[in-house]
Scaffold this motif. Structure first.
Motif, PDB file in Angstrom:
ATOM      1  N   SER A   1      12.247   0.724   5.468  1.00 25.75           N
ATOM      2  CA  SER A   1      12.601   2.079   5.039  1.00 25.75           C
ATOM      3  C   SER A   1      11.456   2.693   4.241  1.00 25.75           C
ATOM      4  O   SER A   1      10.716   1.996   3.552  1.00 25.75           O
ATOM      5  N   THR A   2      11.322   4.018   4.351  1.00 26.04           N
ATOM      6  CA  THR A   2      10.304   4.742   3.593  1.00 26.04           C
ATOM      7  C   THR A   2      10.916   5.144   2.263  1.00 26.04           C
ATOM      8  O   THR A   2      12.015   5.701   2.210  1.00 26.04           O
ATOM      9  N   ARG A   3      10.186   4.888   1.191  1.00 21.40           N
ATOM     10  CA  ARG A   3      10.693   5.180  -0.158  1.00 21.40           C
ATOM     11  C   ARG A   3       9.688   6.016  -0.918  1.00 21.40           C
ATOM     12  O   ARG A   3       8.491   5.969  -0.649  1.00 21.40           O
ATOM     13  N   THR A   4      10.218   6.743  -1.905  1.00 24.96           N
ATOM     14  CA  THR A   4       9.389   7.559  -2.781  1.00 24.96           C
ATOM     15  C   THR A   4       9.752   7.231  -4.216  1.00 24.96           C
ATOM     16  O   THR A   4      10.937   7.057  -4.530  1.00 24.96           O
ATOM     17  N   GLY A   5       8.753   7.135  -5.087  1.00 25.22           N
ATOM     18  CA  GLY A   5       9.021   6.832  -6.489  1.00 25.22           C
ATOM     19  C   GLY A   5       7.813   7.175  -7.349  1.00 25.22           C
ATOM     20  O   GLY A   5       6.758   7.562  -6.845  1.00 25.22           O
ATOM     21  N   ARG A   6       7.999   7.016  -8.658  1.00 24.13           N
ATOM     22  CA  ARG A   6       6.922   7.303  -9.610  1.00 24.13           C
ATOM     23  C   ARG A   6       6.434   5.998 -10.207  1.00 24.13           C
ATOM     24  O   ARG A   6       7.214   5.123 -10.559  1.00 24.13           O
TER      25      ARG A   6
ATOM     26  N   ARG B   1       4.531   7.300  -2.024  1.00 23.71           N
ATOM     27  CA  ARG B   1       5.455   6.967  -0.925  1.00 23.71           C
ATOM     28  C   ARG B   1       4.966   5.667  -0.301  1.00 23.71           C
ATOM     29  O   ARG B   1       3.765   5.492  -0.079  1.00 23.71           O
ATOM     30  N   TRP B   2       5.895   4.765  -0.033  1.00 21.85           N
ATOM     31  CA  TRP B   2       5.540   3.472   0.551  1.00 21.85           C
ATOM     32  C   TRP B   2       6.652   3.019   1.494  1.00 21.85           C
ATOM     33  O   TRP B   2       7.759   3.564   1.482  1.00 21.85           O
ATOM     34  N   THR B   3       6.352   2.018   2.271  1.00 21.35           N
ATOM     35  CA  THR B   3       7.324   1.437   3.176  1.00 21.35           C
ATOM     36  C   THR B   3       7.789   0.121   2.579  1.00 21.35           C
ATOM     37  O   THR B   3       6.982  -0.781   2.322  1.00 21.35           O
ATOM     38  N   ALA B   4       9.103   0.008   2.345  1.00 27.45           N
ATOM     39  CA  ALA B   4       9.681  -1.206   1.752  1.00 27.45           C
ATOM     40  C   ALA B   4       9.705  -2.323   2.780  1.00 27.45           C
ATOM     41  O   ALA B   4       9.476  -2.108   3.979  1.00 27.45           O
TER      42      ALA B   4
ATOM     43  N   GLY C   1      12.939  -3.702  -3.102  1.00 22.64           N
ATOM     44  CA  GLY C   1      12.090  -2.596  -2.694  1.00 22.64           C
ATOM     45  C   GLY C   1      11.888  -1.538  -3.755  1.00 22.64           C
ATOM     46  O   GLY C   1      11.390  -0.458  -3.465  1.00 22.64           O
ATOM     47  N   ARG C   2      12.256  -1.810  -4.993  1.00 18.87           N
ATOM     48  CA  ARG C   2      12.058  -0.860  -6.093  1.00 18.87           C
ATOM     49  C   ARG C   2      10.682  -1.074  -6.696  1.00 18.87           C
ATOM     50  O   ARG C   2      10.195  -2.202  -6.780  1.00 18.87           O
TER      51      ARG C   2
ATOM     52  N   ARG D   1       0.867  -1.179   0.000  1.00 19.97           N
ATOM     53  CA  ARG D   1       0.000   0.000   0.000  1.00 19.97           C
ATOM     54  C   ARG D   1       0.899   1.222   0.000  1.00 19.97           C
ATOM     55  O   ARG D   1       1.884   1.288   0.732  1.00 19.97           O
ATOM     56  N   ALA D   2       0.557   2.191  -0.838  1.00 20.75           N
ATOM     57  CA  ALA D   2       1.349   3.417  -0.940  1.00 20.75           C
ATOM     58  C   ALA D   2       0.430   4.618  -0.821  1.00 20.75           C
ATOM     59  O   ALA D   2      -0.776   4.533  -1.051  1.00 20.75           O
TER      60      ALA D   2
END
Length: 193
Positions: free
Chosen positions: A101-106, A94-97, A127-128, A68-69
């Motif tokens: 860790s908290t990550r941000t991506g498109r 933004r999601w939690t891997a 986590g990508r 869930r993001a």
């Protein structure tokens, strides 16, 4: 036409025949080899390719997981130049891997969502963000398609090589007939008055 006569006409290169040349025997072997490689090699290529593709898709289903993001910006409904609206657009999430860790991506998300909406995204083992893996039905269809494409590709190569070999034999036969005519033709060259 009775089937026996038809079979004899189709298989004349394999029978003893005073008109049969060495090139006719070679051509018969080429045709047999092409069809054998097509039948056996095509089946093997299709099965191996389909099995390899199915393994890749199964590995993708095992490695990728949905998370869930949180959508960070609005995703408005937009119309393209042709007036057709798109169902999905690139947006930042933004999601939690899995390592915490908290990550941000498109990634692609549905249009019409507001910032702060929860969306489901897919991540790989590191986590990508990645695309959703194909379902087992989609994987089976694509594996079958890839296997068929591999068999068709092999068939094209085999029939192309066979056609090239037969063309070379035809060219050799035509040249041979030309040489023989050069020897026999002058004997027929008398004129009637």
């Amino acid at each position: 036409m009775p089937t026996g006569t038809y079979a004899k006409k189709r298989l004349w290169r394999w029978r003893s025949n005073p008109l049969r040349r060495r090139d006719d025997i070679v051509e018969a072997w080429i045709v047999l080899a092409v069809w054998t490689v097509f039948a056996v090699g095509g089946a093997v290529a299709a099965l191996v390719t389909a099995h390899a593709a199915d393994d890749v898709f199964a590995r993708q289903r095992a490695e990728r997981q949905s998370v869930r993001a949180l959508l960070l910006s609005d995703v408005p409904l937009t119309a393209t130049a042709a007036g057709i609206s798109s169902d999905r657009r690139m947006s930042t999430v933004r999601w939690t891997a899995s390592d915490g860790s908290t990550r941000t991506g498109r990634t692609l998300v549905d249009t019409g969502l507001k910032a702060g909406s929860r969306v489901t995204v897919w991540q790989d083992g590191q986590g990508r963000l990645t695309a959703a893996p194909p379902s087992s039905m989609e994987a089976a269809i694509e594996s079958g398609f890839l296997g068929t494409a591999a068999a068709a590709g092999l068939a094209g190569l085999v029939f192309g090589a066979g056609a090239l070999a037969r063309w070379r034999l035809d060219r050799r036969r035509v040249d041979e007939w030309g040489r023989e005519w050069d020897q026999v033709g002058p004997r027929w060259g008398h004129k009637t008055s």
